[in-house]
Design a protein around this motif. Structure first.
Motif, short mmCIF file in Angstrom:
data_model
loop_
_atom_site.label_atom_id
_atom_site.label_comp_id
_atom_site.label_asym_id
_atom_site.label_seq_id
_atom_site.Cartn_x
_atom_site.Cartn_y
_atom_site.Cartn_z
N GLN A 71 -44.97 -11.15 -0.95
CA GLN A 71 -44.00 -11.75 -0.30
C GLN A 71 -44.35 -11.64 1.10
O GLN A 71 -44.51 -12.49 2.02
N ARG A 72 -44.10 -10.38 1.50
CA ARG A 72 -44.30 -10.00 3.07
C ARG A 72 -45.56 -10.22 3.66
O ARG A 72 -45.69 -10.77 4.62
N ASN A 73 -46.70 -10.03 3.13
CA ASN A 73 -48.13 -10.00 3.68
C ASN A 73 -48.86 -11.52 3.40
O ASN A 73 -49.28 -11.93 4.27
N ILE A 74 -48.41 -12.10 2.28
CA ILE A 74 -49.22 -13.41 1.76
C ILE A 74 -48.48 -14.52 1.79
O ILE A 74 -48.63 -15.49 2.84
N THR A 75 -47.02 -14.54 1.44
CA THR A 75 -46.11 -15.74 1.51
C THR A 75 -45.48 -16.04 2.79
O THR A 75 -45.71 -17.01 3.55
N PHE A 76 -44.95 -14.76 3.43
CA PHE A 76 -44.26 -15.20 4.77
C PHE A 76 -45.14 -14.53 5.92
O PHE A 76 -44.70 -14.78 6.95
N LYS A 77 -46.11 -13.94 5.80
CA LYS A 77 -46.96 -13.28 6.75
C LYS A 77 -46.15 -12.61 7.98
O LYS A 77 -46.15 -12.85 9.23
N SER A 78 -45.23 -11.71 7.25
CA SER A 78 -44.22 -11.18 8.29
C SER A 78 -44.83 -10.01 9.00
O SER A 78 -45.90 -9.19 8.76
N THR A 79 -44.35 -10.04 10.52
CA THR A 79 -44.54 -8.93 11.31
C THR A 79 -43.59 -8.22 11.51
O THR A 79 -43.61 -7.29 12.56
N SER A 80 -42.37 -8.16 10.84
CA SER A 80 -41.39 -7.16 11.18
C SER A 80 -41.71 -5.90 10.42
O SER A 80 -42.51 -5.53 9.93
N ASN A 81 -40.62 -4.96 10.96
CA ASN A 81 -40.69 -3.68 10.58
C ASN A 81 -40.95 -3.56 9.23
O ASN A 81 -39.87 -4.10 8.53
N VAL A 82 -41.78 -2.90 8.56
CA VAL A 82 -41.90 -2.76 7.19
C VAL A 82 -40.97 -1.92 6.53
O VAL A 82 -40.21 -2.25 5.16
N TRP A 83 -40.31 -0.82 7.09
CA TRP A 83 -39.21 -0.10 6.68
C TRP A 83 -37.98 -0.60 6.55
O TRP A 83 -37.24 -0.65 5.64
N ARG A 84 -37.73 -1.43 7.50
CA ARG A 84 -36.47 -2.28 7.73
C ARG A 84 -36.58 -3.35 6.61
O ARG A 84 -35.47 -3.50 5.82
N ALA A 85 -37.54 -4.03 6.50
CA ALA A 85 -37.69 -4.89 5.55
C ALA A 85 -37.80 -4.34 3.92
O ALA A 85 -36.79 -4.87 3.27
N ALA A 86 -38.15 -3.16 3.79
CA ALA A 86 -37.93 -2.52 2.36
C ALA A 86 -36.76 -2.04 2.17
O ALA A 86 -36.49 -2.05 1.07
N PHE A 87 -36.03 -1.62 3.20
CA PHE A 87 -34.57 -1.20 3.07
C PHE A 87 -33.90 -2.44 2.52
O PHE A 87 -32.91 -2.30 1.53
N TRP A 88 -33.94 -3.37 3.26
CA TRP A 88 -33.02 -4.84 2.86
C TRP A 88 -33.59 -5.10 1.55
O TRP A 88 -32.74 -5.89 0.71
N TYR A 89 -35.03 -5.14 1.16
CA TYR A 89 -35.26 -5.44 -0.18
C TYR A 89 -34.83 -4.78 -1.26
O TYR A 89 -34.43 -5.27 -2.16
N VAL A 90 -34.59 -3.33 -1.05
CA VAL A 90 -34.02 -2.57 -1.91
C VAL A 90 -32.53 -3.00 -2.23
O VAL A 90 -31.89 -3.15 -3.55
N ILE A 91 -31.83 -3.09 -1.23
CA ILE A 91 -30.54 -3.51 -1.20
C ILE A 91 -30.42 -4.96 -2.21
O ILE A 91 -29.53 -4.93 -3.18
N ALA A 92 -31.21 -5.96 -1.60
CA ALA A 92 -31.12 -7.11 -2.21
C ALA A 92 -31.55 -6.98 -3.76
O ALA A 92 -30.91 -7.54 -4.48
N TYR A 93 -32.59 -6.17 -3.97
CA TYR A 93 -32.92 -5.88 -5.34
C TYR A 93 -31.80 -5.35 -6.38
O TYR A 93 -31.43 -5.79 -7.49
N ILE A 94 -30.98 -4.24 -5.63
CA ILE A 94 -29.90 -3.58 -6.49
C ILE A 94 -28.82 -4.73 -6.64
O ILE A 94 -28.62 -4.76 -8.02
N ILE A 95 -28.40 -5.62 -5.70
CA ILE A 95 -27.47 -6.47 -5.86
C ILE A 95 -27.89 -7.52 -6.88
O ILE A 95 -27.02 -7.99 -7.80
N ILE A 96 -29.10 -7.91 -6.84
CA ILE A 96 -29.50 -9.20 -7.72
C ILE A 96 -29.78 -8.57 -9.00
O ILE A 96 -29.39 -9.14 -10.22
N THR A 97 -30.03 -7.39 -9.23
CA THR A 97 -30.27 -6.65 -10.66
C THR A 97 -28.89 -6.59 -11.52
O THR A 97 -28.86 -6.98 -12.59
N LEU A 98 -27.84 -6.21 -10.57
CA LEU A 98 -26.69 -6.23 -11.21
C LEU A 98 -26.02 -7.64 -11.51
O LEU A 98 -25.38 -7.68 -12.50
#
Length: 163
Positions: A71-98
């Motif tokens: 998603q980061r590299n292909i779909t959205f071609k994001s150039t944002s900070n990878v660690w910040r994106a990963a942090f928010w991705y994990v938070i979203a993953y936990i909430i969505i999983t619950l």
């Protein structure tokens, strides 16, 4: 998931009860849990125990790691900070999983009961129910995750990144 499930089926994890985060109950009926994996094989009326829970979570975790980079590299071609994106991705993953796990209260038991017991499909019914419930879970995750991806995977200009 069926691969992990078959590996864990050979362990005592199938007979290890895993029921966490109670979300309510009907008067005189059983308690409903966000993670409801009672001990015992699914084919014999159990919930698959800790083995089934781990099968699901390991499968989803592997898929999410691959999905993050796709998603980061292909779909959205994001150039944002990878660690910040990963942090928010994990938070979203936990909430969505619950959230997705909580919705299983409505569809998991009826699907397994229909395919294993009512239609007497045995092991094939169990595998089919696995695929159906994982598909429902994936669909829920997609519809919730995709809008969040637009926030997580921003395309920042070079000027914004240097500040």
């Amino acid at each position: 998931m069926p691969v992990f499930k078959s590996i864990f089926a050979q362990t005592s994890l199938v007979t290890t009860n895993f029921q966490a985060l109670p979300i309510g109950s009907h008067v005189g009926e059983r308690t409903y849990y966000i993670f409801d994996y009672a001990a015992g094989a699914l084919s014999s009326g159990g919930g698959g125990g800790l083995a089934y829970f781990l099968s699901i979570q390991i499968t989803i975790a592997i898929a999410q790691i691959i999905n993050f980079f796709a998603q980061r590299n292909i779909t959205f071609k994001s150039t944002s900070n990878v660690w910040r994106a990963a942090f928010w991705y994990v938070i979203a993953y936990i909430i969505i999983t619950l959230g997705a796990a909580a919705t299983q209260v409505f569809y998991k038991d009826p699907i397994y009961n229909l395919l294993i017991n009512t239609w007497e499909m045995g092991a094939f019914g169990e595998t089919t129910a696995d695929v159906i419930t994982m598909s429902i879970n994936s669909t829920i995750s997609f519809w919730v995750f995709f809008p969040i991806f637009k926030l997580i995977f921003k395309h920042e200009s070079v000027k914004q990144r240097t500040n």
